[in-house]
Design an enzyme around this catalytic site. Structure first.
Site, PDB file in Angstrom:
ATOM      1  CE1 TYR A 158      -2.979   3.136   1.027  1.00 30.56           C
ATOM      2  CE2 TYR A 158      -2.062   2.955   3.230  1.00 30.56           C
ATOM      3  CZ  TYR A 158      -2.820   3.639   2.304  1.00 30.56           C
ATOM      4  OH  TYR A 158      -3.424   4.819   2.663  1.00 30.56           O
ATOM      5  CG  ASP A 243      -3.247  -3.233   7.749  1.00 26.46           C
ATOM      6  OD1 ASP A 243      -4.464  -3.505   7.717  1.00 26.46           O
ATOM      7  OD2 ASP A 243      -2.812  -2.088   7.562  1.00 26.46           O
ATOM      8  CB  ILE A 245      -8.094  -2.944   7.374  1.00 25.74           C
ATOM      9  CG1 ILE A 245      -7.417  -2.768   6.023  1.00 25.74           C
ATOM     10  CG2 ILE A 245      -7.221  -2.414   8.494  1.00 25.74           C
ATOM     11  CD1 ILE A 245      -7.186  -1.311   5.648  1.00 25.74           C
ATOM     12  CE  LYS A 286      -9.812   0.521   3.280  1.00 23.68           C
ATOM     13  NZ  LYS A 286      -9.926   1.688   2.384  1.00 23.68           N
TER      14      LYS A 286
END
Length: 486
Positions: A158, A243, A245, A286
């Protein structure tokens, strides 16, 4: 009288070094594409020739389900207790402990457990609330790394991590180079190589950070890969930040596996020590499509990390009003179960629409099973197999085709020609418009120099990225920083 003369200072000289430094990452092509979109946003009625935003990983597919729940539960939105109707306005308006509202943390812990099929059960006391995943990741960097220490991150990753993890903390990122040869899966050899490169730079490696499911690949990390990563951090005595999410967006088998599942199954000497060095980041941006609510969380069984992160969270709290509303929503087990199932179905449906549409015009995607985007191979449309060629193609897609997509170089991919294309932030009709535009562009390039980069061209090779030609010379000048959601 002696008059003191003060030299006139330039505006930037009045700011701190941090405010004036250029390490924010805002000149990445990822953010520059956003700026161009904001100048000329597509609207089917008022601006049908505008740029369609396909660089935004936002879930707008299930808003109707949330709105329906709100209509049926007006007490939650009206700041009243469920059933009794008594107002909680004064209670919420007063100062709240930064540990968060117990009702919300309990509901969030249950929801996170439900997302993982209760293969992992989350303890509310180990949750630290933050203003989104951005704050959560930065807080963990402050907790785990000192200025100049490094984290290893598999590529492509990202683009916002260059901002979130580094800008204020002073931490460094060392890429773990992954390739298309195995679908960009991380390997032990790649991790060892990144660790050695960090040592050569005299960087102290404090941990590995992975996004699972992967942003930008749109793939859930296989269990075997997670087991290998956990073994790596155990052997090196470092941390793992997972992570997660996009945990609730996994729409196909084998499904999402949390790093905490792997850790829980790991026995033997030192198991507790490893468990204390694995930390999860989560948010509702999300899975529930609520990035504007700014709700993130850190989960860790390490008491020292929880304590330090809780203190840091005072700089970015979640409002009591938001917590009250979401405690009621997430506490409705029947709703969350039906929402998660239907949301995944809609994500898969829209994913298939994009993949099928691209396939019809000869553009392939990395097979994916999660996320709100696809990792798309457009290398055959480039005039040259280089990052200069990628930037040239990207600018054409933005300005001529009118689609804002994210080039792989902004994600630190070493192979030019890959792009992240988002599909869940628009209607099916808008996605059809985007595919029609792309089809016209591909057809117009048939027989041109771009065709020379097709099947007859030499295979892609991993090469270094010189900041992607300084992010395409910044496109057009920027007048202000822009915010971006992953």
């Amino acid at each position: 009288m002696v008059r003191q003369v003060v030299a006139e200072e330039k505006p930037e000289q009045l700011l701190s070094k941090k405010a004036g430094c250029n390490s924010h990452g805002q000149d990445s092509s990822y953010f520059l594409g956003w700026q161009e979109y904001e100048k000329n946003p597509f609207d089917a009625v008022s601006n049908p020739s505008g740029i369609i935003q396909m660089g935004l990983a936002e879930n707008q597919l299930s808003f109707d389900l949330l709105e329906e729940w709100l209509e049926k539960n007006p007490d939650a939105l009206g700041l009243r207790r469920e059933g009794g109707g008594a107002s909680v306005f004064r209670e919420l308006a007063l100062f709240q402990d930064y540990h968060g509202l117990p009702a919300f943390k309990n509901a969030l812990a249950r929801f996170m457990s439900e997302q993982r099929g209760y293969r992992v059960v989350f303890d509310p006391s180990n949750i630290v609330l933050t203003a989104g995943a951005t704050s959560a990741n930065e807080a963990l960097m402050f907790c785990l790394a000192d200025h100049g220490d490094a984290f290893l991150i598999p590529t492509p990753y990202y683009p916002g991590f260059d901002r979130d993890l580094k800008w204020r903390t002073g931490a460094e990122i060392v890429p773990v180079h992954c390739t298309s040869a195995n679908g960009f899966r991380v390997t032990r050899a790649a991790l060892d190589d990144a660790y050695r490169r960090a040592q050569k730079r005299r960087l102290r490696v404090r941990g590995v950070l992975v996004t699972n499911p992967s942003n930008p690949l749109g793939t859930a990390v296989p269990r075997a890969d997670l087991e290998m990563i956990v073994e790596f951090i155990a052997a090196r005595g470092i941390h793992l930040v997972s992570d997660e999410i996009y945990a609730g967006t996994a729409f196909a088998e084998p499904g999402f596996v949390s790093a905490l599942e792997v850790v829980a199954e790991r026995g033997g000497a030192g198991a507790d020590d490893v468990r204390d060095r694995v930390h999860v980041v989560y948010s509702l941006s999300k899975d529930l499509g609520l990035p504007g609510f700014r709700v993130g969380a850190i989960y860790s069984s390490n008491a020292a990390v929880v304590s330090a992160a809780t203190k840091m969270s005072s700089f970015g709290l979640v409002s009591s009003q938001t917590q009250h509303l979401l405690a009621a929503l997430l506490g409705d087990k029947g709703f969350t179960r039906s929402y998660v199932a239907e949301n995944k179905r809609r994500i898969k449906e829209r994913h298939d629409q994009l993949v099928d549409g691209l396939g019809e015009i000869g553009i392939a995607c990395l097979p994916s099973d999660a996320g709100l985007f696809c990792w798309v191979d457009m290398s055959h449309l480039m005039r040259s197999r280089s990052f200069a060629g990628e930037m040239d193609l990207w600018k054409k897609v933005v300005f001529e085709v009118g689609l804002n997509i994210s080039p792989g170089s902004s994600c630190h991919c070493r192979e030019p020609g890959w792009f992240r294309v988002c599909f869940a932030n628009m209607s099916a009709k808008t996605l059809d418009v985007a595919m029609q535009r792309l089809r016209s562009f591909v057809e117009s390039t048939t027989g041109s120099d771009a065709a020379l980069c097709g099947a007859a061209a030499a295979p892609l090779r991993s090469i270094s990225c010189p900041l992607a030609i300084k992010w395409a010379l910044r496109l057009t000048p920027s007048t202000a920083d822009r915010k971006a959601e992953r």
